[in-house]
Design a protein around this motif. Structure first.
Motif, PDB file in Angstrom:
ATOM      1  N   GLY A 135      57.840  62.795   7.253  1.00  0.00           N
ATOM      2  CA  GLY A 135      57.263  63.394   6.068  1.00  0.00           C
ATOM      3  C   GLY A 135      55.957  62.358   5.780  1.00  0.00           C
ATOM      4  O   GLY A 135      55.080  62.681   4.585  1.00  0.00           O
ATOM      5  N   GLY A 190      64.548  67.496   1.471  1.00  0.00           N
ATOM      6  CA  GLY A 190      63.643  68.167   2.205  1.00  0.00           C
ATOM      7  C   GLY A 190      63.804  68.108   3.798  1.00  0.00           C
ATOM      8  O   GLY A 190      63.632  69.196   4.399  1.00  0.00           O
ATOM      9  N   MET A 217      61.044  57.361   5.442  1.00  0.00           N
ATOM     10  CA  MET A 217      61.187  58.378   6.593  1.00  0.00           C
ATOM     11  C   MET A 217      62.565  57.887   7.394  1.00  0.00           C
ATOM     12  O   MET A 217      62.971  58.618   8.204  1.00  0.00           O
ATOM     13  CB  MET A 217      60.058  57.836   7.515  1.00  0.00           C
ATOM     14  N   GLY A 265      57.012  66.465   1.567  1.00  0.00           N
ATOM     15  CA  GLY A 265      56.531  65.813   2.769  1.00  0.00           C
ATOM     16  C   GLY A 265      57.663  65.844   3.902  1.00  0.00           C
ATOM     17  O   GLY A 265      57.695  66.074   5.007  1.00  0.00           O
ATOM     18  N   SER A 266      59.033  65.589   3.475  1.00  0.00           N
ATOM     19  CA  SER A 266      60.318  65.590   4.416  1.00  0.00           C
ATOM     20  C   SER A 266      60.192  66.981   4.977  1.00  0.00           C
ATOM     21  O   SER A 266      60.732  67.206   6.179  1.00  0.00           O
ATOM     22  CB  SER A 266      61.663  65.196   3.606  1.00  0.00           C
ATOM     23  N   SER A 267      60.290  68.048   4.066  1.00  0.00           N
ATOM     24  CA  SER A 267      60.343  69.521   4.575  1.00  0.00           C
ATOM     25  C   SER A 267      59.250  69.863   5.402  1.00  0.00           C
ATOM     26  O   SER A 267      59.770  70.413   6.777  1.00  0.00           O
ATOM     27  CB  SER A 267      60.278  70.473   3.152  1.00  0.00           C
ATOM     28  N   SER A 293      56.232  54.532   2.603  1.00  0.00           N
ATOM     29  CA  SER A 293      56.292  55.891   3.162  1.00  0.00           C
ATOM     30  C   SER A 293      57.383  55.628   4.548  1.00  0.00           C
ATOM     31  O   SER A 293      58.302  56.612   4.966  1.00  0.00           O
ATOM     32  CB  SER A 293      55.199  56.555   3.919  1.00  0.00           C
ATOM     33  N   THR A 340      64.540  60.388   6.168  1.00  0.00           N
ATOM     34  CA  THR A 340      64.101  61.971   6.643  1.00  0.00           C
ATOM     35  C   THR A 340      64.628  62.120   8.097  1.00  0.00           C
ATOM     36  O   THR A 340      65.279  63.120   8.488  1.00  0.00           O
ATOM     37  CB  THR A 340      62.616  61.890   6.584  1.00  0.00           C
ATOM     38  N   ALA A 381      63.398  63.054   0.032  1.00  0.00           N
ATOM     39  CA  ALA A 381      63.300  63.046   1.596  1.00  0.00           C
ATOM     40  C   ALA A 381      64.691  63.413   2.146  1.00  0.00           C
ATOM     41  O   ALA A 381      64.558  64.371   3.264  1.00  0.00           O
ATOM     42  CB  ALA A 381      63.069  61.690   2.179  1.00  0.00           C
ATOM     43  N   GLY A 409      57.699  67.620   7.450  1.00  0.00           N
ATOM     44  CA  GLY A 409      57.836  66.655   8.470  1.00  0.00           C
ATOM     45  C   GLY A 409      58.937  66.949   9.285  1.00  0.00           C
ATOM     46  O   GLY A 409      58.939  67.329  10.612  1.00  0.00           O
ATOM     47  N   SER A 410      60.056  67.451   8.847  1.00  0.00           N
ATOM     48  CA  SER A 410      61.343  67.720   9.667  1.00  0.00           C
ATOM     49  C   SER A 410      61.145  69.153  10.376  1.00  0.00           C
ATOM     50  O   SER A 410      61.735  69.562  11.373  1.00  0.00           O
ATOM     51  CB  SER A 410      62.478  67.710   9.118  1.00  0.00           C
TER      52      SER A 410
END
Length: 274
Positions: free
Chosen positions: A24, A236, A58, A13-15, A54, A61, A233, A17-18
């Motif tokens: 994420g 990622g 974040m 998710g973090s990968s 979540s 993140t 997070a 998202g960023s």
């Protein structure tokens, strides 16, 4: 096994998202909702707890991504702070609205929203940024690593209003406002894609903190799951920033919108048949 799965979800998710400035939650929220219907180990998760957890994740993140993007000098702090005037209150309001939704309604609304985001990603390359009047707003310049200079700008009042709506949606769905803010900055405000992504992640940090405080007060954070998601997070986010500087934007957008369409249809189906 649960912890390993959560760490992997956090990294994925973090990968993602960023990488494109979405945060994420666009992956974490659907993944946890799906797991809640798939196995008894996660069956106790409600939409409210998923969103709250979540958003708390974040924070890390956003912090990790922002620190990495600062090194590349692609964060527009002034514009980000102006947008936060709207997105901050919007995220708090959205967090309260989440309390009124049950699982089926949440799945339908969230699925529809994800499909809308995927549609925005499909059409964004077909439109050129709208022109803006330099004498009626903020004008900024940015020079990338190749020496190319970009000029962009926006009307502060319009930016704050749009950010308010984006923050509201972020608070409801726990996804980070970048899913709408990044296309908006690129299409309407002339932002270079790399600056839009970095500035979005900078905004996600305080917005996530504000939303998380509200969700913590409402008891919507599963601390054990959050502790498992946070390391993923953090890692990622670093991966996403690295990929952002290596991959072609068209490849990234194609991959993301394909994932979003699948996830969106799955959530709507889950909500309708639930």
């Amino acid at each position: 096994m649960e912890w390993v799965l959560l760490v992997l979800i956090g990294i994925a998710g973090s990968s993602v998202g960023s990488l494109i400035g979405m945060g994420g939650g666009i992956i974490v929220v659907p993944a946890l909702l799906y797991l809640s219907t798939l196995t008894t180990s996660f069956s106790h998760l409600t939409p409210q707890i998923v969103v709250g957890t979540s958003l708390f994740t974040m924070i890390f993140t956003g912090l990790s991504s922002t620190m990495a993007y600062m090194k590349h000098k692609t964060v527009d702090y002034k514009s980000g702070l102006i947008f936060l005037i709207g997105s901050g209150p919007g995220s708090i309001l959205g967090a309260w609205v989440t309390e009124k939704l049950d699982l089926d309604s949440f799945s339908i609304y969230f699925g529809t929203f994800i499909l809308f985001v995927s549609f925005v990603l499909i059409i964004k390359d077909k439109f050129r940024p709208l022109p803006y009047k330099k004498d009626r707003g903020i004008t900024r310049t940015f020079t990338d690593n190749s020496g190319k200079t970009f000029e962009y700008g926006f009307n502060p009042a319009l930016g704050i209003i749009i950010a308010l709506v984006v923050g509201f949606l972020s608070g409801i769905f726990g996804i980070g406002g970048g899913s709408l803010m990044v296309p908006t900055m690129i299409l309407f405000f002339f932002f270079p894609p790399h600056v839009a992504t970095a500035t979005s992640m900078f905004m996600i940090l305080p917005t996530s903190i504000l939303s998380s405080i509200t969700h913590i007060a409402l008891g919507n954070v599963n601390w054990l799951y959050a502790l498992a998601l946070v390391p993923g997070a953090w890692i990622g986010a670093k991966v996403g920033v690295f990929l952002n500087t290596r991959l072609k934007s068209k490849t990234i957008v194609l991959l993301i919108r394909t994932i979003l369409i699948i996830v969106g249809i799955r959530l709507i189906y889950q909500g309708v048949t639930g």
